[in-house]
Write a protein that holds these residues in place. Structure first.
Motif, mmCIF file in Angstrom:
data_model
loop_
_atom_site.group_PDB
_atom_site.id
_atom_site.type_symbol
_atom_site.label_atom_id
_atom_site.label_comp_id
_atom_site.label_asym_id
_atom_site.label_seq_id
_atom_site.Cartn_x
_atom_site.Cartn_y
_atom_site.Cartn_z
ATOM 1 N N VAL A 88 0.821 -1.204 0.000
ATOM 2 C CA VAL A 88 0.000 0.000 0.000
ATOM 3 C C VAL A 88 0.864 1.266 0.000
ATOM 4 N N PHE A 89 2.129 1.147 0.439
ATOM 5 C CA PHE A 89 3.017 2.308 0.491
ATOM 6 C C PHE A 89 3.955 2.409 -0.723
ATOM 7 N N LEU A 90 3.965 1.401 -1.571
ATOM 8 C CA LEU A 90 4.965 1.323 -2.639
ATOM 9 C C LEU A 90 4.407 1.769 -3.992
ATOM 10 N N ASP A 91 5.344 2.022 -4.914
ATOM 11 C CA ASP A 91 5.014 2.361 -6.305
ATOM 12 C C ASP A 91 3.998 3.498 -6.380
ATOM 13 N N THR A 92 4.285 4.549 -5.661
ATOM 14 C CA THR A 92 3.432 5.739 -5.676
ATOM 15 C C THR A 92 3.560 6.465 -7.015
ATOM 16 N N PRO A 93 2.553 7.263 -7.386
ATOM 17 C CA PRO A 93 2.593 7.925 -8.690
ATOM 18 C C PRO A 93 3.831 8.806 -8.866
ATOM 19 N N GLN A 94 4.396 8.786 -10.063
ATOM 20 C CA GLN A 94 5.490 9.681 -10.420
ATOM 21 C C GLN A 94 5.300 10.047 -11.891
ATOM 22 N N TYR A 95 5.159 11.328 -12.128
ATOM 23 C CA TYR A 95 4.784 11.752 -13.478
ATOM 24 C C TYR A 95 5.236 13.184 -13.733
ATOM 25 N N SER A 96 5.290 13.517 -15.004
ATOM 26 C CA SER A 96 5.655 14.868 -15.418
ATOM 27 C C SER A 96 4.465 15.792 -15.234
ATOM 28 N N CYS A 97 4.662 16.857 -14.442
ATOM 29 C CA CYS A 97 3.608 17.854 -14.246
ATOM 30 C C CYS A 97 3.885 19.000 -15.205
ATOM 31 N N GLU A 98 3.325 18.889 -16.396
ATOM 32 C CA GLU A 98 3.681 19.824 -17.465
ATOM 33 C C GLU A 98 3.272 21.250 -17.133
ATOM 34 N N ALA A 99 2.081 21.438 -16.585
ATOM 35 C CA ALA A 99 1.590 22.800 -16.350
ATOM 36 C C ALA A 99 2.498 23.553 -15.384
ATOM 37 N N LEU A 100 2.848 22.924 -14.272
ATOM 38 C CA LEU A 100 3.692 23.592 -13.291
ATOM 39 C C LEU A 100 5.130 23.698 -13.790
ATOM 40 N N GLY A 101 5.591 22.674 -14.478
ATOM 41 C CA GLY A 101 6.934 22.718 -15.030
ATOM 42 C C GLY A 101 7.108 23.846 -16.034
ATOM 43 N N GLU A 102 6.117 24.027 -16.901
ATOM 44 C CA GLU A 102 6.191 25.113 -17.882
ATOM 45 C C GLU A 102 6.189 26.473 -17.202
ATOM 46 N N LEU A 103 5.412 26.610 -16.146
ATOM 47 C CA LEU A 103 5.374 27.873 -15.412
ATOM 48 C C LEU A 103 6.747 28.217 -14.830
ATOM 49 N N ILE A 104 7.432 27.209 -14.311
ATOM 50 C CA ILE A 104 8.734 27.440 -13.674
ATOM 51 C C ILE A 104 9.861 27.465 -14.698
ATOM 52 N N GLY A 105 9.695 26.718 -15.785
ATOM 53 C CA GLY A 105 10.740 26.653 -16.786
ATOM 54 C C GLY A 105 11.619 25.426 -16.679
ATOM 55 N N VAL A 106 11.055 24.328 -16.114
ATOM 56 C CA VAL A 106 11.791 23.070 -15.995
ATOM 57 C C VAL A 106 10.905 21.925 -16.479
ATOM 58 N N HIS A 107 11.512 20.772 -16.670
ATOM 59 C CA HIS A 107 10.759 19.544 -16.890
ATOM 60 C C HIS A 107 10.565 18.921 -15.502
ATOM 61 N N LEU A 108 9.371 19.052 -14.954
ATOM 62 C CA LEU A 108 9.132 18.748 -13.547
ATOM 63 C C LEU A 108 8.491 17.384 -13.369
ATOM 64 N N LEU A 109 9.145 16.551 -12.559
ATOM 65 C CA LEU A 109 8.631 15.237 -12.198
ATOM 66 C C LEU A 109 8.189 15.271 -10.739
ATOM 67 N N LEU A 110 6.929 14.952 -10.496
ATOM 68 C CA LEU A 110 6.415 14.874 -9.133
ATOM 69 C C LEU A 110 6.305 13.417 -8.701
ATOM 70 N N LYS A 111 6.837 13.111 -7.533
ATOM 71 C CA LYS A 111 6.677 11.796 -6.908
ATOM 72 C C LYS A 111 5.708 11.993 -5.749
ATOM 73 N N VAL A 112 4.517 11.402 -5.838
ATOM 74 C CA VAL A 112 3.411 11.732 -4.929
ATOM 75 C C VAL A 112 3.291 10.671 -3.834
ATOM 76 N N GLU A 113 3.665 11.063 -2.608
ATOM 77 C CA GLU A 113 3.627 10.151 -1.462
ATOM 78 C C GLU A 113 2.425 10.415 -0.550
ATOM 79 N N THR A 114 1.445 11.167 -1.036
ATOM 80 C CA THR A 114 0.356 11.626 -0.174
ATOM 81 C C THR A 114 -0.935 10.819 -0.332
ATOM 82 N N LEU A 115 -0.934 9.772 -1.143
ATOM 83 C CA LEU A 115 -2.184 9.095 -1.486
ATOM 84 C C LEU A 115 -2.424 7.817 -0.701
#
Length: 325
Positions: A22-49
């Protein structure tokens, strides 16, 4: 010659096979909207679910799985470790008492109690609660679990690093929150061994600089008080072993302001639809404060916890919620 690191990859791989899925293999994905705003290719690893909305379920579950005596367990917590330990102890029928400060997040404390653990409030911050837990453990027949000192907490957190290695392309940089050290040292140990081209950056809060100052000075630097909304990073008294673990793993450090932490929380909610606590937002905050350092690069960060009270949500995310309404 540097000392061998306390965390071995063999044990991290064992943790990945042992920890409750239940704690493993949490989502990890490119957050394009926020990454574009900041100017990076942003990968979020989500441990909150997961069931405790925090990465600490990994280390706590692995630690309790290794317990081989009948002594009750004690720990100190700002809230998330306590929830994780309570969850793991309930599953295995192990007694647990959690020490927390009188100012701790009441949502987290309520969840600890609901999971069957006893809660004792002591002192005005986490380190005061930890000292009391250590005193009680020394006087009685109990084991004190110390996050970032007990090796299983690092080994569990390090499984996040194993999962980051599964990305199609390696990250240029990973920004990791630095509290007591388990999250940073666990992930950094794996990345340095398996993805040496990835820079690993520790991020703390300006109002709680003891860990980063201690690492920079090469000795323990304590503070009389902390002043940050990021309770998971609010360390006054660093653990010497955690500082030793950091040797050879840190490519850079940042201390971010409260104002920018709040902005990062709001941007994560607005662009990723996620509610995160301040400690989880410091990686994005570092990107906002140091955009030129990371522009155009593939950057990952771990959203390590999402336990906010309704009052905190209204106070800290209110402007975003009002706009979306």
């Amino acid at each position: 010659m540097p000392l061998p690191h306390r965390v071995t990859l063999a044990r991290v791989e064992e943790a990945a096979r042992t920890i409750d899925p239940v704690f493993l293999d949490t989502p990890q994905y490119s957050c394009e909207a926020l990454g574009e705003l900041i100017g990076v290719h942003l990968l979020l690893k989500v441990e909150t679910l997961g069931p405790i909305r925090s990465f600490k379920g990994r280390g706590a579950d692995f630690l309790v799985s290794q317990v081989n005596d009948d002594r009750p367990l004690l720990c100190a917590s700002a809230g998330n470790l306590g929830q994780a330990m309570a969850y793991a102890c309930r599953k295995r029928g192990v007694g647990l008492t959690v020490y927390a400060s009188t100012r701790a997040n009441h949502l987290k404390l309520d969840r600890i109690r609901a999971l069957g653990a006893r809660v004792v409030l002591h002192g005005e911050d986490f380190d005061a609660a930890k000292l009391e837990a250590a005193r009680v453990a020394a006087e009685g027949n109990a084991r004190l679990v110390v996050d970032s000192l007990d090796i299983e907490t690092l080994e569990g957190a390090a499984t996040i690093g194993l999962e980051l290695l599964k990305l199609p392309q390696p990250l240029d940089v990973v920004l990791v929150a630095l509290g007591n050290g388990a999250l940073f040292n666990g992930i950094a140990r794996v990345m340095k061994a398996r993805s040496p081209g990835t820079r690993v950056v520790a991020v703390g809060a300006q109002g709680a600089p003891a860990m980063i100052e201690s690492w920079q000075a090469g000795r323990v630097i304590e503070h009389e008080r902390v002043n940050t909304i990021a309770d998971g990073l609010a360390v006054r008294v660093p653990i010497p072993e955690a500082l030793e673990d950091m040797q050879g793993l840190v490519d850079d450090v940042h201390l971010v302001s409260e104002e920018v932490i709040l902005r990062a929380m709001r941007l994560i909610h607005e662009h990723a639809g996620l509610v995160v606590e301040p400690s989880a937002a410091v990686g994005v905050a570092a990107l906002l404060e140091h955009t030129d350092l990371y522009r155009g690069r593939a950057v990952g960060t771990v959203l390590c916890g999402g336990n906010l009270t309704p009052e905190q949500m209204r106070l800290w995310l209110g402007p975003v919620l009002e706009v979306q309404a």
